[in-house]
Design an enzyme around this catalytic site. Structure first.
Site, PDB file in Angstrom:
ATOM      1  N   GLU A   1      -8.165 -14.840   7.287  1.00 18.01           N
ATOM      2  CA  GLU A   1      -7.894 -14.063   8.498  1.00 18.01           C
ATOM      3  C   GLU A   1      -8.372 -14.798   9.743  1.00 18.01           C
ATOM      4  OE1 GLU A   1      -6.062 -11.559   8.582  1.00 18.01           O
ATOM      5  OE2 GLU A   1      -6.132 -10.544   6.643  1.00 18.01           O
TER       6      GLU A   1
ATOM      7  N   ASP B   1       2.456 -14.026  -0.368  1.00 16.79           N
ATOM      8  CA  ASP B   1       3.506 -14.114   0.648  1.00 16.79           C
ATOM      9  C   ASP B   1       3.487 -15.374   1.510  1.00 16.79           C
ATOM     10  OD1 ASP B   1       1.113 -13.228   1.733  1.00 16.79           O
ATOM     11  OD2 ASP B   1       1.945 -11.524   2.803  1.00 16.79           O
TER      12      ASP B   1
ATOM     13  N   GLU C   1       2.894   1.397   2.755  1.00 11.20           N
ATOM     14  CA  GLU C   1       2.215   0.214   2.228  1.00 11.20           C
ATOM     15  C   GLU C   1       2.758  -0.179   0.868  1.00 11.20           C
ATOM     16  OE1 GLU C   1      -1.021  -2.103   3.460  1.00 11.20           O
ATOM     17  OE2 GLU C   1       0.959  -1.762   4.347  1.00 11.20           O
TER      18      GLU C   1
ATOM     19  N   GLU D   1       6.000  -7.169   9.839  1.00  5.81           N
ATOM     20  CA  GLU D   1       6.855  -8.054   9.039  1.00  5.81           C
ATOM     21  C   GLU D   1       8.336  -7.653   9.082  1.00  5.81           C
ATOM     22  OE1 GLU D   1       2.778  -8.843   7.899  1.00  5.81           O
ATOM     23  OE2 GLU D   1       3.909  -6.965   8.015  1.00  5.81           O
TER      24      GLU D   1
END
EC number: 3.2.1.-
Length: 810
Positions: free
Chosen positions: A147, A294, A388, A406
């Protein structure tokens, strides 16, 4: 995108021995190339309407960013329901979610290049000065390496990229002397100790001040990391090396990618979700394109685009072939086992896979991109936001929605690739839903439950870094942006890195040491970027014909053809495998199928049935796989049935001034009283009962008559509290938890039980709020005195709430 040997890319020929900068630049154009082509069935949107929507995005960003700066800065994030900053250690821990917070003004750094994209150059210059003046990167706090890389290092590099662009233009940032780059370099060196492993895979967390494996560091004992965590570093680290000339960053990121490639499952060419950073063993062996993996795939392709290294493209193509063979079940993308890729690992999908259609656009595989995007859009139209996680028959699996960007990202890339105005209408829907359901007085609040419309006191930095950037670019014409967006590539956090980095400081070997590549069967998809001039004029209904069969798939049961059935079964004419949802314990044919799969059925004394599988007793290895899948489905089905026996959450919506229905709180239901799912909602002003615990006859009945009574938990049964406020004339009750600091963010849903007696005499609705949510109502009473709320099974339309208030006032 052309394959390693060269070929057509975005409709332009690429020489076989093209310079790497040319290949990278050509590939990057795939991100943004568009023609003024539109498909039948979608009317073109006028420039005036596009400008209106673009201006709406600007206003929404101002609302979010302005409230962060006013109420939260220099904290990392804004808490939009309570109008204050989220400071790590001062709020109840949210577990891994808090690993993004490092006391370094995260939202400001993450928003830097968004300000420039939205033409807010003066605000950008002020923001950069604040970062240089106020941000400290030497805090004693443990943060996520992943992150911190994508949000903070990426944010600093994106800010630097656009700062030098503005300086070169000559109006803004004339004082700038690479200060953001120096901060990025400082942060890069702080992250490097995380790579001190024999494998080269980084530790998942690091202490900004003390590093790794020191007593004061409080980290370094971890053994596992996610594939995306280790494989999403190359863009930022390589850019840092190319900007500064310090090659060590790119070297470390490449080593981590090399190791992941070597550890792929060789027969399936898939990678798992979690890997041991010391041994390289796969800890979680399921594979998909969503959470945990991803951006690993994304960075392989984009590393080729930015760095011009064909080995990254070869790796991506190898993985992509495996994804299309095993994971892609159009329009679904379902996780599988890396060692048994014909076997689904779960029957639900997570929201993070919504980025994949956008990556497929860059890849040039347009048809499945349109299919999956349309499926996701239908889910959004059903639930207002993308949950989610959702099941293959499109029910909610995890109900949260933290304002993820996204889907907006994929919408933007599909529009740029096709020019189809349908995607402008999709973007308009996203804008409307955000304003209608997520907007609150102090910003935008994440959805706690898309089914009820309740909120979470959370506005992540990625919402400003990505959502508004993609939405604005969707509606902007080229002349609306003060620089050429085609000169940059987007990181996974939508930060902008210039393509000219491909020719800068190229001291790293372009060809990585990798294993031999498998020969790919590319007959089922194209390797080139979509050339809309060829794609659409010959068949203007192309995209619409792909979308049309998916229009009703969400509201109806998923067509059987969508779920893949083993090719061998089709060839042999055999029946599809038995699914858990179809199983009947009294059906002799089903029992025979269980036996063939090695599954035994045991009748328990209490009347229940237990299933046990012994794979060795299965008739064949294929039957054993079917049995394993059947058992997994049965476990999930049983779990789902248990959940369905529980009452769903309810909503408390504040509808009075200045909230007007914009604040929705997650409430626990009661197993007695008025069922809000079967009756009309209850609306009324709130009043505190006396005594506050509601355990005896109320001494202030005149205060609660005709109102919704607030009561504190404790000292007596919930049903007793309900009877006392009902006898005083209350039309409903809200019980507030007496455990200070409790929150629906961190605690499971609470249901109020009866007292073991007949509770049919209780006729009013009763809801339960944890302490944090209850304090929002109590604080509102202190500030505004009269507070009106709506008790319902699901939050009502904000506009309808406003109409109601106006009619009352008149």
């Amino acid at each position: 995108m052309s394959e390693a040997g060269g070929g057509p890319g975005c409709g332009s020929p690429v020489p076989q021995r093209a310079p790497w900068s040319l290949v990278a630049a050509t590939a990057a154009l795939c991100l943004v190339s568009a023609t003024s082509v539109w498909t039948a069935g979608a009317a073109p949107m006028s420039r005036e309407e596009k400008q209106k929507l673009g201006n709406q995005v600007l206003e929404m960003f101002d609302h979010a960013y302005g409230n962060y700066m006013e109420h939260a800065y220099p904290a990392d994030e804004l808490m939009p329901l309570t109008c204050r900053g989220r400071v790590r250690g001062q709020e109840p821990s949210r577990g891994d979610v808090d690993d993004a917070l490092g006391k370094f003004s995260l939202t400001l750094i993450d928003s830097l290049d968004t300000l420039v994209v939205l033409n807010k150059t003066k605000e950008f210059e002020d923001a950069v000065k604040k970062v240089l003046r106020d941000v400290n990167l030497d805090n004693d706090v443990v943060v996520s390496v992943f992150e911190t890389n994508i949000r903070v290092l990426g944010g600093l590099l994106g800010g630097h990229s656009l700062a030098i662009m503005l300086k070169e233009k000559g109006e803004y940032m004339q004082w700038y002397n690479d200060e953001l780059l120096q901060m990025a370099k400082q942060l890069g060196y702080k992250l490097l100790p995380a790579f001190n492993t024999t494998s080269g895979l980084p530790y998942p967390r690091i202490n900004l001040k003390f590093g790794i494996r020191k007593p004061e560091a409080r980290t370094g004992t971890e053994t596992d990391t996610c594939t995306a965590c280790a494989g999403t570093l190359i863009l930022e680290f390589a850019a840092l090396s190319r900007f500064t000339g310090a090659t060590i960053f790119e070297e470390y990121a490449r080593k981590a990618l090399d190791f992941l490639w070597e550890k792929r499952q060789r027969s399936s060419n898939l990678v798992g979700v979690t890997i041991n950073i010391h041994t390289g063993d796969w800890v979680r062996k399921d594979s998909g394109v969503g959470a945990g993996i991803d951006s690993y795939y994304e960075y392989l392709l984009k590393a080729y685009v930015l760095l011009g290294d064909d080995s990254f493209l070869e790796r991506f193509n190898t993985h992509y072939d495996a994804i299309m063979r095993y994971i892609s079940q159009p329009p679904l993308l379902l996780d599988v086992h890396i060692h048994k890729p014909m076997l689904n690992a779960r029957t639900w999908m997570d929201a993070l896979l919504a980025f994949f259609p956008g990556l497929q656009v860059l890849k040039g595989d347009i048809r499945p991109a349109i299919e999956t995007h349309e499926m996701l859009y239908q889910v959004i139209k059903k639930h207002n936001f993308l949950p989610e996680a959702f099941t293959t028959d499109f029910r909610v699996h995890w109900a949260q929605h933290p304002l993820r960007p996204e889907f907006a990202e994929s919408t933007y890339f599909l529009y740029k690739a096709t020019g189809d105005p349908y995607y402008l209408e999709v973007g308009k829907t996203l804008i409307d839903n955000l304003n209608k359901y997520a907007r609150v007085p102090c910003g935008f609040a994440a959805m706690k439950d898309v089914r009820t419309g309740s909120h979470e006191d959370r506005m992540d930095s990625f919402f400003l870094a990505e959502m508004f950037k993609y939405l604005y670019l969707l509606f902007a014409d080229k002349e609306d942006i003060i620089f050429d967006i085609e000169d940059y590539i987007f990181t996974t956090e939508a930060h902008l890195l210039p393509l000219w980095l491909s020719t800068t400081n190229q001291s790293i070997s372009k060809k990585n040491t990798t294993s031999e590549y498998t020969e790919l069967d590319d007959s089922n998809f194209d390797w080139t970027c979509p050339n809309t001039q060829i794609l659409f004029p010959n068949d203007p209904l192309y995209a619409q014909s792909i979308r049309e069969p998916l229009k009703n798939v969400v509201d109806k049961s998923c067509p059987r053809g969508i779920i893949r059935v083993r090719e061998e079964s089709f060839r042999s004419g055999a029946k599809p495998p038995l699914r858990a949802r179809d199983f009947m314990a009294t059906n002799p044919e089903h029992l025979e199928i269980l036996k063939k799969m090695g599954v035994s059925l045991i009748h328990l004394k209490d009347g229940r049935v237990q299933l046990v599988q012994h794979a060795i007793q299965a008739a064949s290895s294929i039957d054993a796989e079917d049995g394993l899948r059947f058992m997994q489905e049965m476990i999930e089905l049983s779990s789902q049935q248990q959940k369905e026996q529980q009452l769903p959450p309810r909503a408390v919506q504040i509808v009075s001034h200045p909230f007007f229905g914009r604040v929705v709180l997650t409430a626990g239901p009661a197993q007695f009283g008025l069922d809000l799912s079967k009756h009309k909602e209850t609306r009324g002003f709130v009043a505190s009962s006396k005594p506050y615990n509601g355990c005896s006859e109320l001494t202030n009945p005149e205060a609660v008559v005709g109102k919704i009574a607030l009561i504190q938990r404790g000292q007596c049964m919930f049903a007793e509290k309900a009877r006392n406020i009902q006898n005083a004339g209350a039309i409903g009750g809200i019980v507030i938890d007496d455990n200070e600091g409790s929150s629906s963010d961190t605690a499971p849903l609470f249901q109020m039980a009866g007292d073991g007696k007949d509770t049919d005499d209780i006729k009013i609705p009763m809801l339960f709020l944890f302490s944090k949510e209850g304090s929002i109502i109590l604080d509102a009473i202190r500030e505004y005195e009269e507070v009106e709320v709506l008790l319902s099974d699901k939050a009502k339309d904000r506009e309808a709430a406003g109409v109601f208030l106006r009619s009352v006032a008149s």
